[in-house]
Structure formats: C-alpha cells, structure tokens
Design an enzyme around this catalytic site. Sequence first.
Site, PDB file in Angstrom:
ATOM      1  N   LYS A 191       0.861  -1.194   0.000  1.00 26.57           N
ATOM      2  CA  LYS A 191       0.000   0.000   0.000  1.00 26.57           C
ATOM      3  C   LYS A 191       0.891   1.236   0.000  1.00 26.57           C
ATOM      4  O   LYS A 191       1.110   1.888   1.026  1.00 26.57           O
ATOM      5  CB  LYS A 191      -0.885  -0.019   1.251  1.00 26.57           C
TER       6      LYS A 191
HETATM    7  N1  PMP Z   1      -7.015  -2.846  -3.342  1.00 28.44           N
HETATM    8  C1  PMP Z   1      -6.694  -1.562  -3.116  1.00 28.44           C
HETATM    9  C2  PMP Z   1      -6.024  -0.787  -4.205  1.00 28.44           C
HETATM   10  C3  PMP Z   1      -7.011  -0.960  -1.887  1.00 28.44           C
HETATM   11  O1  PMP Z   1      -6.690   0.316  -1.660  1.00 28.44           O
HETATM   12  C4  PMP Z   1      -7.669  -1.732  -0.898  1.00 28.44           C
HETATM   13  C5  PMP Z   1      -8.030  -1.094   0.415  1.00 28.44           C
HETATM   14  N2  PMP Z   1      -7.025  -1.249   1.358  1.00 28.44           N
HETATM   15  C6  PMP Z   1      -7.969  -3.071  -1.167  1.00 28.44           C
HETATM   16  C7  PMP Z   1      -7.631  -3.597  -2.413  1.00 28.44           C
HETATM   17  C8  PMP Z   1      -8.613  -3.949  -0.138  1.00 28.44           C
HETATM   18  O2  PMP Z   1      -7.702  -4.281   0.875  1.00 28.44           O
HETATM   19  P1  PMP Z   1      -8.164  -4.555   2.362  1.00 28.44           P
HETATM   20  O3  PMP Z   1      -9.220  -5.591   2.320  1.00 28.44           O
HETATM   21  O4  PMP Z   1      -6.946  -5.025   3.064  1.00 28.44           O
HETATM   22  O5  PMP Z   1      -8.672  -3.276   2.903  1.00 28.44           O
END
Ligand code: PMP
Length: 314
Positions: free
Chosen positions: A159
């Site tokens: 991220k």
């Molecule tokens: N893809 C992206 C690009 C995101 O920003 C997120 C949000 N964090 C997700 C997928 C989903 O990840 P998570 O379930 O860990 O929040």
Amino acid sequence: MSVQFLPYAFFEGEYVPFEDARVSVATHALQYGTGVFGGMRGYLSADGSVINLFRMHDHFRRLLQSARMIRINLPYGIDDLGDIAMELTRRNAADSNVYFRPYAYKSGLNLAPTLSGIADQFALYMVRLEDYYSAPNGLSVMVSTWQRLNDTAIPSRGKVSGSYINSSLANDEAKTYGFDEAIMLDSRGKVSEGSASNLFIVRDGVLLTTPVTASILEGITRRTIIKLAADLGIPLEIREIDRTELYIADELFFCGTGVQISPISQVDRREVGRSFPGSITTTLQERFKAVITGQLPEYSAWLTPVPAAVAVAQ
Ligand code: PMP
C-alpha cells in the site's frame, strides 16, 4: 463526504492533538509519494461495550511488509503498532465505528528521489466511518481505460502512497463518466481490482477471485472472504479473470476494509446477473457482518477488543 477526525493522533513518537500532527512541505513522502499506509476498521460491538479492531495484526503485518518494499525502517514491531492503536482508541474515547489510518513515511527533507539514507517516521490517526458507498441498488462500474499499475513499475501488492495516483485516475474517470467506481485490468489485460478494493465474481455457483499475481493489493478482506467461503462450503477458485467474464457473471462484488462487501449491479452499463443482489453475495455479507460485530465466537481471534467510551448519563 466530510471526514470526522477523532481528537488525538499518534505522531512521530507522541500522542498529540490531531491538529498538531503536521509535516513540512519539503517532506520526502509528500514530494515523492514515499510512504506506505494502512486502513483498518474498528467496529462497535453489538452490545456497544467494546470496539473490535478487525484483523489488527494482519493489518500491521502488511504495513510492515509494505514498508520493507520501499526501505522504510520503523522502531516498532507488529505488537508495538497494535499497542499504539489500542492506546489511541482509548485516548480518543471512541464510541462509534472507526477507521484507522496508519502511515509510515520518509520524513526527511532530502531532495533526491531515492530510498536509503532518509529518515522514516510513523503516524496514526482515526476517523469515524460508517458505510463507504451509499448504493442500495448496487454499484454501477466501468472497466477503466487506466491500467492497474504493474509490480515492475511500483509495488502493487503493497500500500504505497504514490501508487494511489493510479487509483485516483481510475476513480476520477469513472465518476466523470457517471459511474460509481472503476474496475482496472492489469498490464496483460486480465481483471485486476477496483480503485480501492479487491473483486470477486460468481459464475455458476462458483466464487472466483483474481490471484495475488494479478497486480492486486493483497487485501485482508479478500482473505477474510476466502476463509468464510471455505467455512460455508461455497466453492471457490482463485484464477485469472477475463473482462468478458464480468459481462456474464451471475454476481459481482468489491471487498475491502472501507467498502466491506459492496455488490455491483452494472458493469459498462450491462446488468449483472438475473436478480440483485445475488444469493452468494448476500450470504457472505450477512456472515461478514456477524463476524465483525463479534457474534461468531469461532472468528474471535480476528477481533481485538478495546473498551468503548461509556456515554455519561445526563
Ligand atoms: N485494493 C486496493 C487498491 C485498496 O486500496 C484496498 C483497500 N485497502 C484493497 C484492495 C482492499 O484491501 P483490504 O481488504 O486489506 O482493505
């Protein structure tokens, strides 16, 4: 959507009023996007007594993995970060559903776009957060003309702040053309994910999602759904998905910490499935809600309870 920040933040080693959590305009992370962040929810339990931080250790593990990808070294391990999140929840006297935004970043004021030899810092703040979308009839999405960034350009499974220019462009394009959200394809033209969420589809009773090698962020909600589906006996396949499969899928939904499980009712102005929302999506949504509100003891290891602020009777 106006954001309601909670009064205190953890900033560069101290708990401070949120307004005091500020950086210089010359900060490396601000100039070059050299930060990594997380997004974690805290859910008020069904009886209102505690806030359950959902999959806290998994969120901080991913944050530290993202940090490693861009050579950010923090003086904290997973448990230290967890302690900070719990303490901040107490100091903020949280009494609603909340969202945590941890941020590990290159705090030095260095000029060169590089990664080593630059100071790193950590901050955490909280906001109130209920539903992310208000779309009772499902989301209308478009397949973006923006390609999901490739792991050979910017780490896609982490991220990384700078990479959210990619998400912002796709989301902005979708909104500009009157859609709610975007689905991005990867550099091979295979389905990747949403702008801030992973994607599942249902075909002939089988739940499908893209592999972690399809340039997706390795979502924690995605992993949660995979586990819930396995426990419920829902057939699941993790494989590449083509664009045209989106047009013939019976069900389609996004998942993520922010969006939770958000059903999609149209892709490129084509209706999804025959009835909306589909039965597998609804089953998973109900199960997910029971898990996050602490109603299923078998998933209690995913919840870190912190006492909720008790409202003082007048
Ligand atoms: N893809 C992206 C690009 C995101 O920003 C997120 C949000 N964090 C997700 C997928 C989903 O990840 P998570 O379930 O860990 O929040």
